[in-house]
Design a protein around this motif. Structure first.
Motif, PDB file in Angstrom:
ATOM      1  N   LYS A  65      -3.372  -4.777   8.732  1.00 24.72           N
ATOM      2  CA  LYS A  65      -3.102  -3.554   7.964  1.00 24.72           C
ATOM      3  C   LYS A  65      -2.341  -2.532   8.789  1.00 24.72           C
ATOM      4  N   MET A  66      -2.017  -2.909  10.023  1.00 26.95           N
ATOM      5  CA  MET A  66      -1.283  -1.998  10.900  1.00 26.95           C
ATOM      6  C   MET A  66       0.040  -1.625  10.256  1.00 26.95           C
ATOM      7  N   ILE A  67       0.332  -0.357  10.307  1.00 24.65           N
ATOM      8  CA  ILE A  67       1.686   0.090   9.992  1.00 24.65           C
ATOM      9  C   ILE A  67       2.312   0.450  11.328  1.00 24.65           C
ATOM     10  N   GLY A  68       3.493  -0.036  11.610  1.00 19.09           N
ATOM     11  CA  GLY A  68       4.115   0.240  12.895  1.00 19.09           C
ATOM     12  C   GLY A  68       3.340  -0.428  14.027  1.00 19.09           C
ATOM     13  N   ARG A  75       0.836  -1.209   0.000  1.00 19.18           N
ATOM     14  CA  ARG A  75       0.000   0.000   0.000  1.00 19.18           C
ATOM     15  C   ARG A  75       0.873   1.263   0.000  1.00 19.18           C
ATOM     16  N   LYS A  76       0.282   2.353  -0.460  1.00 24.68           N
ATOM     17  CA  LYS A  76       0.986   3.630  -0.520  1.00 24.68           C
ATOM     18  C   LYS A  76       1.523   4.018   0.859  1.00 24.68           C
ATOM     19  N   GLU A  77       0.681   3.881   1.900  1.00 25.78           N
ATOM     20  CA  GLU A  77       1.092   4.283   3.250  1.00 25.78           C
ATOM     21  C   GLU A  77       2.247   3.407   3.741  1.00 25.78           C
ATOM     22  N   SER A  78       2.196   2.113   3.414  1.00 21.97           N
ATOM     23  CA  SER A  78       3.263   1.204   3.853  1.00 21.97           C
ATOM     24  C   SER A  78       4.586   1.572   3.194  1.00 21.97           C
ATOM     25  N   LYS A  79       4.487   1.910   1.927  1.00 22.22           N
ATOM     26  CA  LYS A  79       5.705   2.274   1.209  1.00 22.22           C
ATOM     27  C   LYS A  79       6.329   3.531   1.814  1.00 22.22           C
ATOM     28  N   GLU A  80       5.489   4.501   2.095  1.00 17.35           N
ATOM     29  CA  GLU A  80       5.998   5.743   2.694  1.00 17.35           C
ATOM     30  C   GLU A  80       6.614   5.481   4.068  1.00 17.35           C
ATOM     31  N   TRP A  81       5.935   4.625   4.831  1.00 19.29           N
ATOM     32  CA  TRP A  81       6.438   4.271   6.165  1.00 19.29           C
ATOM     33  C   TRP A  81       7.798   3.591   6.077  1.00 19.29           C
ATOM     34  N   SER A  82       7.903   2.658   5.146  1.00 17.74           N
ATOM     35  CA  SER A  82       9.129   1.888   5.007  1.00 17.74           C
ATOM     36  C   SER A  82      10.285   2.803   4.597  1.00 17.74           C
ATOM     37  N   LYS A  83       9.985   3.745   3.759  1.00 22.82           N
ATOM     38  CA  LYS A  83      10.969   4.759   3.369  1.00 22.82           C
ATOM     39  C   LYS A  83      11.437   5.522   4.617  1.00 22.82           C
ATOM     40  N   ARG A  84      10.480   5.901   5.463  1.00 24.07           N
ATOM     41  CA  ARG A  84      10.830   6.637   6.695  1.00 24.07           C
ATOM     42  C   ARG A  84      11.712   5.796   7.608  1.00 24.07           C
ATOM     43  N   MET A  85      11.515   4.480   7.584  1.00 27.48           N
ATOM     44  CA  MET A  85      12.330   3.589   8.418  1.00 27.48           C
ATOM     45  C   MET A  85      13.753   3.459   7.863  1.00 27.48           C
ATOM     46  N   GLY A  86      13.935   3.937   6.620  1.00 28.85           N
ATOM     47  CA  GLY A  86      15.294   3.964   6.087  1.00 28.85           C
ATOM     48  C   GLY A  86      15.542   3.067   4.889  1.00 28.85           C
ATOM     49  N   ALA A  87      14.511   2.380   4.394  1.00 27.98           N
ATOM     50  CA  ALA A  87      14.717   1.468   3.261  1.00 27.98           C
ATOM     51  C   ALA A  87      15.262   2.227   2.054  1.00 27.98           C
TER      52      ALA A  87
END
Lengths: 336, 336
Positions: free
Chosen positions: A327-330, A184-196
């Motif tokens: 669907k939880m992110i984090g 999902r879009k939100e997951s991708k953004e989150w993963s980017k924030r985590m440093g991927a």
């Protein structure tokens, strides 16, 4: 000593209604390394929902919760370096009442002190996932647990989940390039924030997407979602002498020979192995000390994304609904 | 350049008669890292008998032999540290004609110089088994490749075979306690000579025998005979966070989940993985340099037990008969 706990007697599905109940239980007598913690907050992990369904592997009544921040109220006779009044964090063990409890007994060797700059809820989100990611990378895959002391690339399947978010940060800290999968879009953004460094979509062909970004094989692959689904493709993608790790139980036998001609390793990580087998358990306290240090230095950020306040069967039922939707992110923290 | 070789055209069983033949083949043009070696002696490994039966995985005609000592006669343009006339040892690769040959081409990066104190036949017995044991212990199981720098105990199933004999010595050198399995009286004595601390009998109940000598679990287990037969029992015996290694292909799927709750690892070692995949091949030259050093210092002894002189189809047929009987203790060398 008596503690109020939120537990259940038999495994249940959420669709069967809310079978969490409030109990008063007698806490066990302290062993020499034990301490009592008054819990302030705990987080919900996927393993909680699994154990709630199976009703197996915990004491009776089943009291889950394997991530807590709390205040120390009692000490066993041989506890070192921790005092009454200290704020601590820990994941705990499935062998004892967990953290859906006002107070619980925990072995001091799997506990670390929190420094004052780190908020309770942010810390409570972290122990289980950090220990899992640490043990996998540094005790199973053979990476060296120092900042920027490692080379190579890791693929993390389901990078935006609880363990994935911490594994991404910890692998980056250690010096690896990280390719995370998210959909999902939100997951991708989150993963980017985590440093991927790269995000690819696990609902599309992974091998093709990897080739597109220049990878035909990888020395480290971490499966955090469905070993059965990914084992074969990941065996193909693994580099010679590489490590294919998983935390998700396989339900069918696997063709392990697929890894033979490349001298591959398959590594399981299960964070309760140490406390289940009473094996090297003090290492988990040390791992949490590193977590506190890295959070303090802002090298690891909390994966907390949602807080539910309260301490009741309803609160934990609601928390399990959110985690079980997958669907939880984090991480979700219950603040008592 | 032309070389006489002993090879065959199609895979065959020994009971079908001797299908080894003498051929004259054109050696390939040298790549920049290649050299030509005039072979003096080579040893026979179980992998030779497997490839003779299957007729797969080698060039045509099939010329086996993955252990050699010889004299360098030609050098590629970029060969470093090796000169014409040097006596060298190497295991080689299945991608090219092997050592059942008067001369062969080999990549200089997987070759080491022999020092003058080490006899040709003793050295020829060692490369393949030493590389295999080294890669398993130090590149797969995570042990540290220094003398007496490791703790713990390793169980070696089939301790008296080629790889087992070297793995026993190398594990002792690294500081481990070694429990080897052997069955016949001669094998037990041999394994003791290789340095095993305990010998147990693989024709009797291993778990019971281990318990008798004080072991209920082990951090390192090395399967050198029938992964299919031993996987389940060894999964039970593995210590949490332990390494279960094998070099013997499994023919059926395995219940990998057996290792999950103890965070176990399964490690394959296949010494041709590096040359097959052109992965980190220079590490094999370095490993052989260590072998020469340890033989020179008499910290590793040759596993040579039998020499057959000659260079003919009959000699190699006889050598394969001896190895295939599966009763060999130590290694058989053919001296040209």
């Amino acid at each position: 000593m008596i503690s109020r706990v939120i537990g259940f007697e038999k495994g249940f599905r959420l669709s069967d209604g809310n079978h969490f109940e409030t109990y008063e239980v007698m806490l066990p007598k302290l062993n020499k390394f034990d301490l009592v913690v008054k819990n302030l907050a705990s987080s919900i992990n996927p393993v909680d929902t699994k154990l709630r369904q199976s009703g197996k592997g915990t004491s009776q009544p089943h009291v889950l919760g394997f991530d807590s921040v709390g205040i120390v109220t009692h000490l066993g006779s041989d506890v070192k370096n921790i005092e009454i009044g200290d704020r601590v964090l820990f994941a705990g063990t499935t062998k004892r009442f967990g953290s859906y409890s006002e107070s619980q007994v925990v072995d001091s060797r799997i506990v670390a002190k929190l420094s004052s700059g780190i908020p309770t809820d942010e810390a409570a989100a972290m122990p289980l996932t950090f220990i899992t990611a640490y043990e996998m990378l540094f005790e199973k895959m053979g990476l060296f647990p120092k900042e920027n002391q490692n080379n190579g690339t890791i693929l993390i399947i389901n990078g935006a989940g609880g363990v994935g978010s911490v594994a991404t940060q910890l692998a980056k800290w250690a010096g690896l390039t990280v390719i995370a999968t998210a959909s999902r879009k939100e997951s991708k953004e989150w993963s980017k924030r985590m440093g991927a460094d790269h995000i690819i979509d696990h609902h599309k062909d992974l091998t093709k997407q990897l080739k597109k970004i220049g990878y035909s094989s990888l020395p480290y692959i971490l499966i955090l979602h469905s070993t059965d689904r990914y084992f074969e493709e990941m065996s193909e993608l693994l580099e010679p002498f590489g490590h294919l790790g998983s935390i998700v139980e396989s339900n069918k036998d696997v063709d392990l020979a697929k890894l033979k001609n490349k001298s591959g390793s398959f590594d399981w990580e299960y964070m309760f192995a140490k406390t289940d087998y009473d094996f090297n358990i003090a290492s988990q306290g040390k791992i949490l000390e590193l977590l506190v240090q890295l959070m303090q230095e802002q090298k690891i950020q909390s994966t907390l994304t949602k807080i539910i306040p309260g301490f009741s069967p309803e609160v934990f039922y609601q928390a399990h609904q959110l985690v079980e939707e997958d669907k939880m992110i984090g991480k979700l923290v219950v603040h008592y």
